[in-house]
Motif scaffolding. Structure first.
Motif, PDB file in Angstrom:
ATOM      1  N   PRO A   1      53.974  28.451  65.763  1.00 17.68           N
ATOM      2  CA  PRO A   1      53.254  28.303  67.215  1.00 17.68           C
ATOM      3  C   PRO A   1      52.806  26.648  67.307  1.00 17.68           C
ATOM      4  O   PRO A   1      52.691  25.941  68.062  1.00 17.68           O
ATOM      5  CB  PRO A   1      52.374  29.147  67.378  1.00 17.68           C
ATOM      6  N   SER A   2      52.279  26.399  66.093  1.00 18.74           N
ATOM      7  CA  SER A   2      51.544  24.811  65.944  1.00 18.74           C
ATOM      8  C   SER A   2      52.820  23.950  66.393  1.00 18.74           C
ATOM      9  O   SER A   2      52.244  22.785  66.419  1.00 18.74           O
ATOM     10  CB  SER A   2      50.917  24.754  64.562  1.00 18.74           C
ATOM     11  N   LYS A   3      54.035  24.077  66.093  1.00 17.40           N
ATOM     12  CA  LYS A   3      55.015  22.938  66.085  1.00 17.40           C
ATOM     13  C   LYS A   3      55.595  23.300  67.540  1.00 17.40           C
ATOM     14  O   LYS A   3      56.474  22.663  67.964  1.00 17.40           O
ATOM     15  CB  LYS A   3      56.062  23.274  65.100  1.00 17.40           C
ATOM     16  N   MET A   4      55.362  24.226  68.462  1.00 17.71           N
ATOM     17  CA  MET A   4      55.570  24.471  69.758  1.00 17.71           C
ATOM     18  C   MET A   4      55.149  23.428  70.687  1.00 17.71           C
ATOM     19  O   MET A   4      54.271  22.932  70.366  1.00 17.71           O
ATOM     20  CB  MET A   4      55.530  25.852  70.357  1.00 17.71           C
ATOM     21  N   SER A   5      55.968  23.221  71.873  1.00 18.69           N
ATOM     22  CA  SER A   5      55.051  22.450  72.850  1.00 18.69           C
ATOM     23  C   SER A   5      54.002  23.232  73.333  1.00 18.69           C
ATOM     24  O   SER A   5      54.084  24.449  73.508  1.00 18.69           O
ATOM     25  CB  SER A   5      56.087  22.150  74.174  1.00 18.69           C
ATOM     26  N   PRO A   6      52.816  22.738  73.913  1.00 13.70           N
ATOM     27  CA  PRO A   6      51.494  23.561  74.414  1.00 13.70           C
ATOM     28  C   PRO A   6      51.992  24.389  75.351  1.00 13.70           C
ATOM     29  O   PRO A   6      51.417  25.519  75.329  1.00 13.70           O
ATOM     30  CB  PRO A   6      50.702  22.401  74.915  1.00 13.70           C
ATOM     31  N   ASN A   7      52.700  24.438  76.426  1.00 10.77           N
ATOM     32  CA  ASN A   7      52.990  25.092  77.428  1.00 10.77           C
ATOM     33  C   ASN A   7      53.721  26.454  76.710  1.00 10.77           C
ATOM     34  O   ASN A   7      53.666  27.591  77.139  1.00 10.77           O
ATOM     35  CB  ASN A   7      54.091  24.467  78.479  1.00 10.77           C
ATOM     36  N   VAL A   8      54.864  26.332  75.998  1.00 10.98           N
ATOM     37  CA  VAL A   8      55.697  27.158  75.387  1.00 10.98           C
ATOM     38  C   VAL A   8      54.830  27.987  74.548  1.00 10.98           C
ATOM     39  O   VAL A   8      54.458  29.326  74.660  1.00 10.98           O
ATOM     40  CB  VAL A   8      56.771  26.610  74.386  1.00 10.98           C
TER      41      VAL A   8
END
Ligand code: SAM
Length: 450
Positions: A67-74
């Motif tokens: 999750p820390s590497k995903m874009s904030p919306n995703v």
């Protein structure tokens, strides 16, 4: 008008950038949003913040991208879905998935939406087989992930309170707190307010300890109630009500409330004094002093004099001038995590050290303003001994002018068995007392300071 889940994702993304959840919610939840949608947005935002570690732990088991590497919306769309799937009964799984997939499609395109859909379907297929850290082999890591508390805080609490107390503390700090109203006895009585509430469609239950407390079990938004606008009550937890009772203020006295905003205790003391006497109410932040003024105006309190002032800065002219001084000190807020879940993630171990030093300075300075034979009450909404009894013990070791004063004459008798050290202080814990976590010490100045 964005849909509730889309608004929740936007708010969560702003919280990640450092804004306060409570403030964002009051800013985003405009009156044109229905009560049902307001409730859902609040539930999703607070629920995700409160259970963040466990939610991200679940996502990371079913996604190749952490999750820390995903874009904030995703990331935040996935989080609200996982929260609904694991923590809410009433939302069908397809609704929890489809809305998040649509939000991601709108903001990040079809590829990201497909990814979101795949991760969520995978989670739903495996939702009864999540493997958490081993409770027997690594109890602290288990508590941290399962109840979503930072590992440093869990370790600190296990060292201080033991394993089983820490687990029950984590459980109760994750519960939804009931809203507590303090009856403004300057304008009404508890019975009259109960009748008003009934007429306004507000369902209440009596306080656990205090006559002036009423728990609001269900209500329209409270600021829309006529009884609120008329100043018949103020939202205030029983723990905070007990802190002002501990001062034992009397009509006609001169009181200093050294860290007073938004004025819960100051306005309560004014009611206990029948609006006669003087309460000087300081706060270091001008916008927060404004809140004291607004509350005094609404509650028809005349004797509180709000001032912008840093309580650490010594003022020679005030030495030995107040009958009573209350220091409701700025603190880590670990006792009120159930009301402000973002405290879990915003506070760091070094904050306890810097807050402790701030608290010591305020205590050393404002204690000088107590008259001989006067009273000093020190309180925090923290359950950490470093901010509480350790501060008081260190202060008493340096100042033989002060001694503990017996709280039994001031706090409800159901709490007497929780009093410690010659009945001079009290720590309230949500898992033991049902209130917010709070610390209250009462000291008496028995001789002039040297
Ligand atoms: C726990 S809150 C007080 C709550 C208040 N007593 C009540 O019952 O509503 C602590 C307050 O201390 C204020 N504060 C922080 N540092 C301060 C300082 N050095 N001097 C005065 N106020 C300070 C904060 O702005 C905050 O409003």
């Amino acid at each position: 008008m964005p849909k509730p889940r889309e608004l929740a994702v936007s708010i969560l993304t702003k919280i990640e950038k450092g804004s306060y959840g409570n403030l964002l919610l009051s800013q985003y939840l405009t009156p044109d949003i229905t009560q049902k949608d307001r409730a859902l947005i609040t539930e999703l935002v607070n629920g995700v913040v409160q259970n963040l570690l466990r939610i991200d732990y679940i996502i990371s088991q079913f996604s190749k991208i952490h999750p820390s590497k995903m874009s904030p919306n995703v990331r935040n769309a996935l989080r609200i879905s996982v929260y609904q799937i694991f923590f809410l009964d009433r939302v069908p799984e397809f609704a929890a998935v489809n809305e998040s997939v649509n939000i991601v499609k709108k903001f990040s395109g079809a590829k990201a939406a497909n990814f979101t859909n795949a991760v969520l379907r995978n989670i739903i297929r495996n939702k009864d087989n999540i493997s958490y850290p081993d409770r027997d082999k690594n109890f602290e890591e288990y508590l941290s992930v399962y109840y979503s508390f930072p590992s440093w805080l869990v370790k600190r609490w296990v060292d201080l309170f033991g394993k089983s107390f820490t687990e029950s503390l984590c459980i109760s700090l994750n519960e939804r707190p009931k809203l507590c109203a303090r009856v403004n006895t300057l304008l009404t009585t508890r019975e009259r307010l109960e009748n008003r509430f009934r007429a306004e469609g507000v369902l209440t239950a009596p306080g656990l300890f205090c006559d002036e407390a009423l728990y609001i079990l269900s209500s329209p938004p409270i600021t829309t109630l006529e009884s609120f606008k008329e100043g018949l009550f103020i939202p205030q937890d029983e723990s905070s009500i007990i802190a002002s009772l501990a001062t034992g203020v009397k009509s006609g006295e001169k009181i200093l409330d050294a860290a007073a905003a938004p004025g819960g205790k100051a306005t309560h003391m004014a009611a206990l004094m029948q609006n006669k006497g003087e309460i000087i109410a300081w706060d270091v932040h001008p916008h927060r002093v404004q809140l004291i003024k607004e509350n005094c105006r609404r509650l028809k309190v005349d004797i509180v004099k709000p001032e912008v002032k840093d309580a650490k800065v010594f003022d020679e002219n005030l030495v030995d001038t107040f009958d009573k001084v209350i220091i409701d000190a700025p603190c880590s807020g670990t006792g009120v995590i159930r009301r402000k879940p973002d405290i879990k993630w915003s506070k760091k171990p070094e904050d306890i050290i810097s807050l402790k030093s701030e608290q010591e300075k305020i205590l050393n300075t404002c204690s000088c303003y107590v008259k001989p034979n006067g009273i000093l009450v020190y309180s925090t909404c923290s359950i950490d001994p470093e901010e509480n009894e350790k501060n008081i013990e260190a202060f008493l070791a340096k100042n033989d002018s002060f001694v503990y004063d017996d709280l039994r004459n001031y706090v409800p008798k159901e709490l007497h068995e929780s009093l410690e050290n010659h009945c001079g202080y009290l720590t309230l814990y949500p898992n033991l007392h049902g209130t917010d976590g709070f610390f209250i010490a009462r000291l008496k100045k028995v001789k002039p300071l040297r």
